[in-house]
Design a protein around this motif. Structure first.
Motif, PDB file in Angstrom:
ATOM      1  N   TYR A  15       5.386  -0.082  -0.840  1.00  0.00           N
ATOM      2  CA  TYR A  15       6.079  -1.244  -0.271  1.00  0.00           C
ATOM      3  C   TYR A  15       7.064  -0.810   0.825  1.00  0.00           C
ATOM      4  O   TYR A  15       7.112  -1.387   1.902  1.00  0.00           O
ATOM      5  CB  TYR A  15       6.807  -2.005  -1.379  1.00  0.00           C
ATOM      6  CG  TYR A  15       7.674  -3.131  -0.883  1.00  0.00           C
ATOM      7  CD1 TYR A  15       7.122  -4.235  -0.239  1.00  0.00           C
ATOM      8  CD2 TYR A  15       9.063  -3.104  -1.075  1.00  0.00           C
ATOM      9  CE1 TYR A  15       7.924  -5.279   0.208  1.00  0.00           C
ATOM     10  CE2 TYR A  15       9.862  -4.131  -0.626  1.00  0.00           C
ATOM     11  CZ  TYR A  15       9.287  -5.219   0.012  1.00  0.00           C
ATOM     12  OH  TYR A  15      10.087  -6.247   0.460  1.00  0.00           O
ATOM     13  N   GLN A  16       7.837   0.226   0.540  1.00  0.00           N
ATOM     14  CA  GLN A  16       8.857   0.678   1.489  1.00  0.00           C
ATOM     15  C   GLN A  16       8.285   1.511   2.630  1.00  0.00           C
ATOM     16  O   GLN A  16       8.839   1.529   3.723  1.00  0.00           O
ATOM     17  CB  GLN A  16       9.939   1.470   0.738  1.00  0.00           C
ATOM     18  CG  GLN A  16      10.727   0.589  -0.203  1.00  0.00           C
ATOM     19  CD  GLN A  16      11.615   1.383  -1.151  1.00  0.00           C
ATOM     20  OE1 GLN A  16      11.429   2.585  -1.361  1.00  0.00           O
ATOM     21  NE2 GLN A  16      12.590   0.699  -1.740  1.00  0.00           N
ATOM     22  N   GLU A  61       3.742 -10.261   5.405  1.00  0.00           N
ATOM     23  CA  GLU A  61       5.055 -10.397   4.796  1.00  0.00           C
ATOM     24  C   GLU A  61       4.859 -10.975   3.410  1.00  0.00           C
ATOM     25  O   GLU A  61       3.921 -11.728   3.166  1.00  0.00           O
ATOM     26  CB  GLU A  61       5.956 -11.296   5.644  1.00  0.00           C
ATOM     27  CG  GLU A  61       5.387 -12.661   5.929  1.00  0.00           C
ATOM     28  CD  GLU A  61       6.212 -13.453   6.932  1.00  0.00           C
ATOM     29  OE1 GLU A  61       6.617 -14.568   6.572  1.00  0.00           O
ATOM     30  OE2 GLU A  61       6.444 -12.946   8.035  1.00  0.00           O
ATOM     31  N   GLY A  62       5.730 -10.569   2.526  1.00  0.00           N
ATOM     32  CA  GLY A  62       5.611 -11.069   1.167  1.00  0.00           C
ATOM     33  C   GLY A  62       6.296 -10.156   0.175  1.00  0.00           C
ATOM     34  O   GLY A  62       7.096  -9.293   0.538  1.00  0.00           O
ATOM     35  N   CYS A  63       5.923 -10.329  -1.060  1.00  0.00           N
ATOM     36  CA  CYS A  63       6.554  -9.583  -2.145  1.00  0.00           C
ATOM     37  C   CYS A  63       6.068  -8.129  -2.170  1.00  0.00           C
ATOM     38  O   CYS A  63       5.102  -7.765  -1.506  1.00  0.00           O
ATOM     39  CB  CYS A  63       6.258 -10.264  -3.477  1.00  0.00           C
ATOM     40  SG  CYS A  63       4.538 -10.173  -3.996  1.00  0.00           S
ATOM     41  N   LEU A  67       2.375  -6.493  -0.640  1.00  0.00           N
ATOM     42  CA  LEU A  67       2.349  -5.520   0.452  1.00  0.00           C
ATOM     43  C   LEU A  67       1.959  -4.122  -0.027  1.00  0.00           C
ATOM     44  O   LEU A  67       1.242  -3.403   0.673  1.00  0.00           O
ATOM     45  CB  LEU A  67       3.682  -5.519   1.184  1.00  0.00           C
ATOM     46  CG  LEU A  67       4.019  -6.861   1.868  1.00  0.00           C
ATOM     47  CD1 LEU A  67       5.374  -6.798   2.543  1.00  0.00           C
ATOM     48  CD2 LEU A  67       2.939  -7.283   2.844  1.00  0.00           C
ATOM     49  N   ALA A  68       2.400  -3.736  -1.209  1.00  0.00           N
ATOM     50  CA  ALA A  68       1.991  -2.440  -1.759  1.00  0.00           C
ATOM     51  C   ALA A  68       0.489  -2.427  -2.009  1.00  0.00           C
ATOM     52  O   ALA A  68      -0.193  -1.446  -1.721  1.00  0.00           O
ATOM     53  CB  ALA A  68       2.749  -2.141  -3.052  1.00  0.00           C
ATOM     54  N   SER A  69      -0.040  -3.534  -2.517  1.00  0.00           N
ATOM     55  CA  SER A  69      -1.467  -3.632  -2.777  1.00  0.00           C
ATOM     56  C   SER A  69      -2.265  -3.512  -1.477  1.00  0.00           C
ATOM     57  O   SER A  69      -3.291  -2.830  -1.437  1.00  0.00           O
ATOM     58  CB  SER A  69      -1.782  -4.951  -3.477  1.00  0.00           C
ATOM     59  OG  SER A  69      -3.146  -5.032  -3.798  1.00  0.00           O
ATOM     60  N   ALA A  70      -1.791  -4.141  -0.399  1.00  0.00           N
ATOM     61  CA  ALA A  70      -2.462  -4.044   0.904  1.00  0.00           C
ATOM     62  C   ALA A  70      -2.460  -2.602   1.396  1.00  0.00           C
ATOM     63  O   ALA A  70      -3.466  -2.098   1.900  1.00  0.00           O
ATOM     64  CB  ALA A  70      -1.784  -4.958   1.919  1.00  0.00           C
ATOM     65  N   SER A  71      -1.340  -1.930   1.233  1.00  0.00           N
ATOM     66  CA  SER A  71      -1.230  -0.532   1.638  1.00  0.00           C
ATOM     67  C   SER A  71      -2.223   0.335   0.858  1.00  0.00           C
ATOM     68  O   SER A  71      -2.960   1.140   1.433  1.00  0.00           O
ATOM     69  CB  SER A  71       0.205  -0.037   1.409  1.00  0.00           C
ATOM     70  OG  SER A  71       0.319   1.343   1.649  1.00  0.00           O
ATOM     71  N   CYS A 126      -0.857 -12.332  -5.917  1.00  0.00           N
ATOM     72  CA  CYS A 126      -0.136 -11.445  -4.996  1.00  0.00           C
ATOM     73  C   CYS A 126      -0.902 -10.132  -4.817  1.00  0.00           C
ATOM     74  O   CYS A 126      -1.084  -9.652  -3.695  1.00  0.00           O
ATOM     75  CB  CYS A 126       1.267 -11.131  -5.524  1.00  0.00           C
ATOM     76  SG  CYS A 126       2.304 -12.574  -5.841  1.00  0.00           S
ATOM     77  N   ALA A 127      -1.335  -9.568  -5.928  1.00  0.00           N
ATOM     78  CA  ALA A 127      -2.008  -8.267  -5.901  1.00  0.00           C
ATOM     79  C   ALA A 127      -3.385  -8.335  -5.259  1.00  0.00           C
ATOM     80  O   ALA A 127      -3.824  -7.369  -4.638  1.00  0.00           O
ATOM     81  CB  ALA A 127      -2.124  -7.712  -7.323  1.00  0.00           C
TER      82      ALA A 127
END
Length: 145
Positions: A15-16, A61-63, A67-71, A126-127
């Motif tokens: 995420y970060q 953008e989002g939770c 975003l971690a899942s997209a990465s 989300c995931a």
């Protein structure tokens, strides 16, 4: 450190410091999706050549889960055939819904950190948002060939 703590750290790391965040300049399949329930928005791009995902990127953008899942997804599918990537989408969907995944068949690596999402049904969307975009784009690309 517990396994939950480790998974939380992996998710926060993606995420970060997201991998493959950005745009592909040309020749990319682009799919934009959103999750109106929580406000997540994602745009996934992939460059597919000869039935293989050569490059995958996203912006959004989002939770942290979204975003971690997209990465994680963009890392996992680069270099895979479209067919193998679609199989991975299915396995991922099964995993976040609580089903066991055979790590020999599908080595999930960082993605495994998202299996705890199964405990929170509202977070499954989300995931899976970026994965649904990948699936849609891959199928559109296959239909054009």
């Amino acid at each position: 450190m517990s396994l939950d703590d480790l998974y939380r750290r992996v998710i926060m790391d993606h995420y970060q410091k997201p991998r493959n965040r950005g745009r592909i300049e040309d020749g990319a399949v682009t799919v934009d999706l959103n999750n109106p329930t929580c406000g997540d928005k994602i745009s996934v791009q992939m460059r597919i050549e000869d039935g293989k995902i050569e490059e995958a990127k996203f912006i959004g953008e989002g939770c942290s889960i979204s975003l971690a899942s997209a990465s994680m997804m963009t890392e996992a599918v680069k270099g895979l055939s479209v067919e193998k990537a679609l199989q991975l989408v299915d396995r991922f969907s099964e995993m976040v819904q609580g089903e066991e995944i055979d790590p020999e068949e599908f080595p999930l690596e960082d993605i495994e950190a998202l299996q705890g999402v199964a405990k929170f049904p509202a977070r499954i969307k989300c995931a899976t948002l970026a994965w649904k975009a990948l699936e849609q784009g891959a199928k559109e690309s296959a239909d054009q060939d």
